[in-house]
Design a protein around this motif. Structure first.
Motif, PDB file in Angstrom:
ATOM      1  N   ARG A  46      20.538  12.160   4.835  1.00 53.75           N
ATOM      2  CA  ARG A  46      21.343  11.480   5.855  1.00 53.75           C
ATOM      3  C   ARG A  46      20.436  10.877   6.927  1.00 53.75           C
ATOM      4  NH1 ARG A  46      26.872  12.316   5.640  1.00 53.75           N
ATOM      5  NH2 ARG A  46      26.973  11.630   7.805  1.00 53.75           N
ATOM      6  N   ASP A  49      18.568   4.245   6.483  1.00 53.84           N
ATOM      7  CA  ASP A  49      18.154   3.653   5.203  1.00 53.84           C
ATOM      8  C   ASP A  49      18.670   2.222   5.185  1.00 53.84           C
ATOM      9  OD1 ASP A  49      17.644   2.933   2.589  1.00 53.84           O
ATOM     10  OD2 ASP A  49      19.137   4.277   1.712  1.00 53.84           O
ATOM     11  N   HIS A  50      17.902   1.337   5.830  1.00 59.14           N
ATOM     12  CA  HIS A  50      18.322  -0.052   5.948  1.00 59.14           C
ATOM     13  C   HIS A  50      18.518  -0.671   4.571  1.00 59.14           C
ATOM     14  CE1 HIS A  50      16.087   0.008  10.053  1.00 59.14           C
ATOM     15  NE2 HIS A  50      17.197   0.704  10.063  1.00 59.14           N
ATOM     16  N   LYS A  52      20.567   0.277   2.381  1.00 61.31           N
ATOM     17  CA  LYS A  52      20.977   1.307   1.411  1.00 61.31           C
ATOM     18  C   LYS A  52      20.106   1.267   0.149  1.00 61.31           C
ATOM     19  CE  LYS A  52      25.402   0.102   1.867  1.00 61.31           C
ATOM     20  NZ  LYS A  52      26.863   0.114   1.654  1.00 61.31           N
ATOM     21  N   ARG A  53      18.788   1.287   0.351  1.00 56.41           N
ATOM     22  CA  ARG A  53      17.850   1.190  -0.771  1.00 56.41           C
ATOM     23  C   ARG A  53      17.548   2.554  -1.411  1.00 56.41           C
ATOM     24  NH1 ARG A  53      19.092  -3.604   0.042  1.00 56.41           N
ATOM     25  NH2 ARG A  53      17.554  -5.296  -0.022  1.00 56.41           N
ATOM     26  N   THR A  54      17.822   3.642  -0.704  1.00 54.03           N
ATOM     27  CA  THR A  54      17.423   4.991  -1.156  1.00 54.03           C
ATOM     28  C   THR A  54      15.959   4.949  -1.600  1.00 54.03           C
ATOM     29  OG1 THR A  54      19.693   5.227  -1.982  1.00 54.03           O
ATOM     30  CG2 THR A  54      18.148   7.000  -2.506  1.00 54.03           C
ATOM     31  N   ARG A 120      11.100   1.134   4.744  1.00 60.44           N
ATOM     32  CA  ARG A 120      11.439   2.043   3.646  1.00 60.44           C
ATOM     33  C   ARG A 120      10.534   3.275   3.664  1.00 60.44           C
ATOM     34  NH1 ARG A 120      10.406  -1.402  -0.934  1.00 60.44           N
ATOM     35  NH2 ARG A 120       9.670  -2.980   0.498  1.00 60.44           N
ATOM     36  N   SER A 123      11.711   5.547   6.384  1.00 58.33           N
ATOM     37  CA  SER A 123      12.913   6.256   5.949  1.00 58.33           C
ATOM     38  C   SER A 123      12.532   7.496   5.142  1.00 58.33           C
ATOM     39  CB  SER A 123      13.800   5.319   5.120  1.00 58.33           C
ATOM     40  OG  SER A 123      14.980   5.974   4.719  1.00 58.33           O
TER      41      SER A 123
END
Length: 197
Positions: A46, A49-50, A52-54, A120, A123
């Motif tokens: 949580r 994560d700009h 939503k790239r995971t 990323r 993140s």
């Protein structure tokens, strides 16, 4: 709208203020079982994560795999430095032998037209910190380590990293043998400045 600090510190802030790393050498079993580990990871993901790239994934190292990796690291350390002393070789051999569970956080990077690699990577770093917090919240100790194995291409190969993947941290998790001592923390007043046009 102004917010004043409440008289009693909220539990969440109290937990953040008490967060500290427990050295891997001071961690023992039991480790989180599988349902508990998955619960920790549910909290850890949580993070911002700009797009939503995971841009991260996890690799668990536990049981005998920790010792097998240690033997490989000892040999690889000698390859990297044929003059390495016995203490350095033994340090590499035992690097993953203390905590009963090591969660490797792997950043998945590579080309992306919209989200910069730095965002990323950050993140993935946030995931490491969130996992430390989650482990402590459930009474476990944890330490985020890297060292040369995190940056070695041979180690990356052993651990099955793919192209554009990088180790961000080895999160050593277990039961603390003792309470980690507090250490001096920076004073935010010395770090905060105000921008004015």
């Amino acid at each position: 709208m102004s917010h004043n600090l409440p008289d009693e510190l909220p539990a969440a802030l109290a937990m953040l203020d008490s967060r500290r790393s427990v050295p891997a050498r001071q961690l023992t079993g039991p480790a989180p079982d599988e349902p508990t580990l998955l619960r920790l990871l549910r909290s850890a993901v949580r993070v911002p994560d700009h797009g939503k790239r995971t841009p991260w994934r996890f690799l668990a190292i536990r049981g005998e795999a920790r010792h097998a990796l240690g033997e490989r690291l000892a040999a690889r350390g000698i390859e990297r430095d044929p003059h390495a002393g016995e203490a350095a070789v033994e340090k590499d051999r035992l690097r993953f032998s203390h905590a009963p569970l090591v969660v490797t956080v792997i950043a998945r990077l590579g080309p992306d037209e919209k989200i910069p690699e730095q965002e990323r990577l950050l993140s993935a770093g946030c995931v490491c910190f969130a996992l430390l917090q989650a482990a402590q919240a459930l009474g476990f100790g944890a330490q985020w380590l890297t060292g040369w194995p995190a940056y070695d291409t041979e180690v990356a190969h052993w651990l099955g990293l793919r192209e554009h993947e990088h180790i961000v941290g080895f999160l050593h998790i277990g039961t603390p043998k003792l309470e980690a001592p507090e250490r001096e923390r920076p004073d935010p007043r010395e770090l905060l400045t105000e921008w004015t046009p």
